[in-house]
Design a protein around this motif. Structure first.
Motif, short mmCIF file in Angstrom:
data_model
loop_
_atom_site.label_atom_id
_atom_site.label_comp_id
_atom_site.label_asym_id
_atom_site.label_seq_id
_atom_site.Cartn_x
_atom_site.Cartn_y
_atom_site.Cartn_z
N VAL A 95 -4.79 8.90 2.30
CA VAL A 95 -4.19 9.56 1.14
C VAL A 95 -2.67 9.57 1.35
O VAL A 95 -2.20 9.96 2.42
N PRO A 96 -1.88 9.12 0.35
CA PRO A 96 -0.41 9.15 0.51
C PRO A 96 0.07 10.57 0.80
O PRO A 96 -0.51 11.52 0.30
N GLU A 138 5.57 6.80 -4.11
CA GLU A 138 5.13 5.40 -4.11
C GLU A 138 3.79 5.25 -4.84
O GLU A 138 3.56 4.28 -5.56
N PHE A 139 2.92 6.25 -4.64
CA PHE A 139 1.60 6.18 -5.26
C PHE A 139 1.73 6.26 -6.79
O PHE A 139 1.12 5.48 -7.52
N ARG A 140 2.54 7.21 -7.24
CA ARG A 140 2.74 7.36 -8.69
C ARG A 140 3.34 6.07 -9.28
O ARG A 140 2.89 5.58 -10.31
N ASN A 141 4.33 5.55 -8.55
CA ASN A 141 5.00 4.34 -9.02
C ASN A 141 4.04 3.16 -9.05
O ASN A 141 4.02 2.38 -10.01
N VAL A 143 0.86 -1.19 0.00
CA VAL A 143 0.00 0.00 0.00
C VAL A 143 0.90 1.24 0.00
O VAL A 143 1.74 1.40 0.88
N PRO A 144 0.77 2.11 -1.01
CA PRO A 144 1.65 3.30 -1.07
C PRO A 144 1.34 4.31 0.03
O PRO A 144 0.18 4.52 0.37
#
Lengths: 305, 502
Positions: free
Chosen positions: B329-330, B201-204, B195-196
């Protein structure tokens, strides 16, 4: 009072009596809203609360400085510039084909071409948004025929969204103008056509040198109708793209709708939207008058020949 | 002569009809307070007589109810059946619309004096303005004290449900943030992703998912055609980057400006823009609405979706085999936060209703936990958290909803201008919004419409600041009160902080 004068007055009164019902409906459903729009345009009002604040011409002044209004204004004219020639020419082509005595199953083709006209524009817009989606029929055909490698994002791309709106609007409205043309074409005297055929004119020459000059005066009316309708376009665009992506297909009607009914902060701007609709309405009237003058001039020239 | 007379009669009739028509319409749309008051007095006098008459006869009262609660539609239908069975003198006519449909049609109905008997306050309006516009009846004249006491303490707030202590509306549910991120656990597992927790991390994660999906599924999906969802998303990412920005439909300034050009908002815009440019967004995102995005997400078309708790009940009933969970939310900064949700204003009784008592009976029944199961049904289904005492403790059994609630409870309170000065209710009634606004800009990012999004944000900040200044001037409130000097991003803004303001 002379008998003649009496008769004239009686005739006039009868005329007024007959038009009175239409006049009443016109006053109620056209005149009254227009007067209301004029009043609202002079006020800062959300349309939701009773408090209207008189602002004079401030709404009009602000409108002149509103880049989004001018963007929608430009888009409306761009849309008109594309739609009018397309709709007039394609509908004329269909009408000529359907008017051909050689064509069999005319009623069927006519019904097929007219069918989109009877479909509610909002429904057509929603259905077409599915058809043009990345998983929709259009992309399926394009990818199956290897015309494109991967699905095209029609509604997510500014240029493609405009193209999709034009295609759908053409499909939706061409039937109406086709009917107008058919009515005009059916009024062309068969004697002239037969005479030209006897003189050896082929289909193309027959069209350009015989039919076209005869139907030209009616073309003026069709062009005026098509111009005004394309400037008023709303339902298809609202349901298909909502004016997006990022205002690429935002025309005056969708702009007015957004201003009148939506707001990110605070309240909608009904007064401002009224000012926008009056301004644009005024422009459309001027265009209508100019086109009518041109049409009249051409008709007079034609009669003088 | 006969003819003349006939014509005179006809024309006189036409003229009178036209004038009468105009006069009547004007009366209905009358903006003056006097007109409104006259109508209301007449209505209140006739209300009881008419209600008595209706009760005496066997004809049931038709009670029109309208809102946009689509995620609880099934439970509501069941409730209506139960209610009509217990109240044979009342027939419910319920319309569930989208927020946009509601704002357009019901608002026009209110202007025409023909609104439903019960309807919510539109999302872009506040209660003081609605009450000042004569939309709602004081509810407490018709409901019992026992009913009012059944609400969890603090849920019937001044300015939202009460005006000067008088109750006008009741909230539908306990307010929670609408900006948590749902993720498809199967997709993340398939792609070997954790989980980002950060923007990077979220974009990746979105990129990896899209690559693995190979056209079958994508990283992110959103209802990009729905302005409010885009607005929520951009604000949520800006807050997660540590930005001081108000929640949707509210105004707060930072250094005397609307904070849309702050580095945090630009960072949030960049994140969304990067994900779009990576090709990691579901292709139709720009042209679909939130409910469509919700459906497509549940059909496994994307790994991440930012929406609210209302999805849970809908997914659990429609897609029982769908494996998903929810995450915060990251963040992009240690000061990053999620703004705490606020209770909505929701529903009140139309001031011109002919059946205020029946409407009150409906409202009481909707929250009644002894005779009716509506509150228990919606809470156990995971549709929302109840505002009625004891319901959540007993019926909050849905694990996903529990997790959502836990994460939402971590949200921090941010300052609210109307809490500091109630004059800001007037401000929200007169302030004009900008076009393109923050939501439009986010929509533009989804459709790749900008070469330089920062420039557009700068222009928005400039224009919105001017609008807010003008709005404050019109409303007679101090523009500087939109600034909260003692607010630190990421730290909850407390009552003590309001008191400590200069």
């Amino acid at each position: 009072m002379t008998a003649r004068k009496k008769k004239t007055i009686t005739t006039n009164l009868w005329c007024w009596a007959f038009v009175s019902l239409t006049l009443i409906f016109y006053i109620l459903f056209q005149g009254y809203p227009i007067i209301c729009s004029v009043i609202y345009s002079l006020h800062d009002w959300s349309g939701m609360t009773p408090d209207m604040r008189y602002v004079g011409l401030a709404n009009f002044k602000n409108l002149m400085k509103d880049a989004m209004f001018w963007s929608a204004f430009k888009n409306s004219f761009k849309y008109m510039a594309v739609m009018v020639p397309l709709e007039v020419s394609v509908s004329l082509l269909y009408a000529c084909l359907l008017n051909s005595p050689k064509l069999k199953g005319k009623t069927f083709y006519r019904a097929c071409l007219f069918l989109p006209v009877v479909i509610t524009a909002a429904v057509a817009g929603i259905v077409m948004s599915f058809i043009f989606s990345t998983g929709g029929a259009v992309n399926y055909i394009l990818t199956s025929l290897k015309i494109v490698d991967k699905a095209v994002n029609w509604m997510g791309n500014a240029k493609l969204a405009v193209a999709a709106v034009v295609l759908v609007s053409l499909w939706k409205d061409v039937g109406t103008y086709m009917l107008y043309w058919l009515a005009v074409l059916q009024g062309v005297s068969k004697d002239i056509i037969e005479a030209a055929e006897l003189d050896g004119a082929n289909s193309i020459k027959l069209f350009f040198y015989v039919t076209l000059p005869v139907i030209a005066p009616a073309a003026g009316v069709i062009v005026i109708l098509c111009t005004i309708n394309s400037l008023k376009a709303f339902d298809i665009i609202q349901t298909l793209t909502g004016g997006g992506p990022f205002f690429a297909t935002d025309v005056i009607a969708t702009y007015i709708y957004k201003m009148a009914f939506t707001a990110d902060i605070g309240m909608p701007r009904f007064g401002y939207a009224s000012a926008a609709s009056l301004t644009f309405g005024f422009v459309v009237i001027i265009i209508g008058v100019i086109l009518n003058l041109i049409k009249g001039k051409l008709q007079r020239k034609e009669t003088a020949r | 002569m006969k003819m003349k007379k006939l014509l005179c009669v006809l024309l006189t009739f036409a003229l009178v009809a036209a004038l009468a028509g105009c006069g009547k319409t004007e009366g209905n749309n009358a903006s003056s307070d006097n007109a409104g008051k006259t109508t209301n007095t007449q209505t209140s006098e006739s209300e009881k007589t008419e209600e008595n008459k209706t009760t005496e006869t066997t004809e049931p009262i038709v009670l029109r109810v309208c809102d946009w609660s689509d995620s609880t539609a099934a439970a509501r239908e069941k409730f209506h059946e139960e209610f009509m069975k217990n109240n044979p003198d009342i027939k419910i006519e319920y319309s569930c619309m989208t927020i946009d449909q509601f704002s357009n049609s019901v608002v026009l109905a209110i202007s025409g004096g023909d609104a439903p008997d019960l309807f919510p306050v539109p999302s872009n309006m506040n209660l003081p303005t609605a009450v000042a516009s004569d939309w709602y009846l004081p509810m407490q004249d018709y409901v019992s004290q026992e009913f009012i006491d059944s609400f969890i303490d603090g849920t019937l707030e001044e300015g939202k449900q009460r005006i000067n202590g008088v109750l006008y509306t009741v909230p539908e549910n306990k307010g929670m943030t609408h900006s948590l991120i749902f993720y498809n656990t199967d997709i993340l597992e398939q792609c070997g992703l954790e989980v980002p927790t950060t923007f990077e991390e979220f974009r990746n994660a979105c990129k990896v998912v899209t690559e693995k999906g190979n056209g079958e599924f994508y990283g992110l999906i959103e209802g990009g055609n729905q302005a409010n969802r885009c607005d929520v998303m951009l604000r949520a990412f800006a807050q997660a980057a540590g930005g001081k920005i108000a929640v949707s439909n509210e105004a707060l300034t930072v250094n005397g400006r609307a904070p849309y050009d702050s580095p945090e908002v630009k960072l949030a815009a960049k994140l969304i823009s990067d994900i779009v440019n990576d090709g990691s967004v579901y292709p139709d995102t720009a042209s679909i609405a939130a409910p469509e995005a919700r459906e497509l997400f549940a059909q496994g078309k994307a790994a991440f979706l930012m929406q609210g708790n209302w999805c849970i009940g809908a997914w659990d009933s429609t897609y029982p085999d769908f494996h998903y969970s929810v995450m915060a939310v990251p963040k992009a900064s240690p000061n990053g936060y999620t703004a705490a949700g606020e209770n909505g204003t929701w529903m009140g009784i139309y001031k011109q209703t002919k059946h205020p008592e029946a409407a009150a009976r409906y409202i009481e029944a909707l929250y009644d936990t002894e005779t009716y199961s509506y509150q228990a049904d919606v809470v156990s289904a995971g549709s929302y958290i109840s505002v009625i005492k004891g319901v959540n403790e007993k019926y909050l059994t849905n694990e996903k909803m529990k997790k959502y609630y836990e994460l939402a409870s971590e949200g921090v309170a941010i300052p609210i201008a109307t809490t500091r000065d109630t004059g800001f209710y007037d401000f929200y009634g007169v302030v004009a919004g900008c076009t393109p606004n923050l939501a439009n800009i986010c929509q533009g990012i989804f459709s790749n419409s900008f070469e330089n999004v920062d420039e557009v944000l700068d222009q928005l900040a400039e224009a919105e600041t001017k609008n807010w200044q003008a709005g404050c001037e019109l409303a007679g409130v101090d523009f500087s009160k939109l600034e909260f000097d003692n607010w630190e991003a990421g730290k909850p803004y407390t009552d003590a902080d309001y008191s400590n303001l200069k």
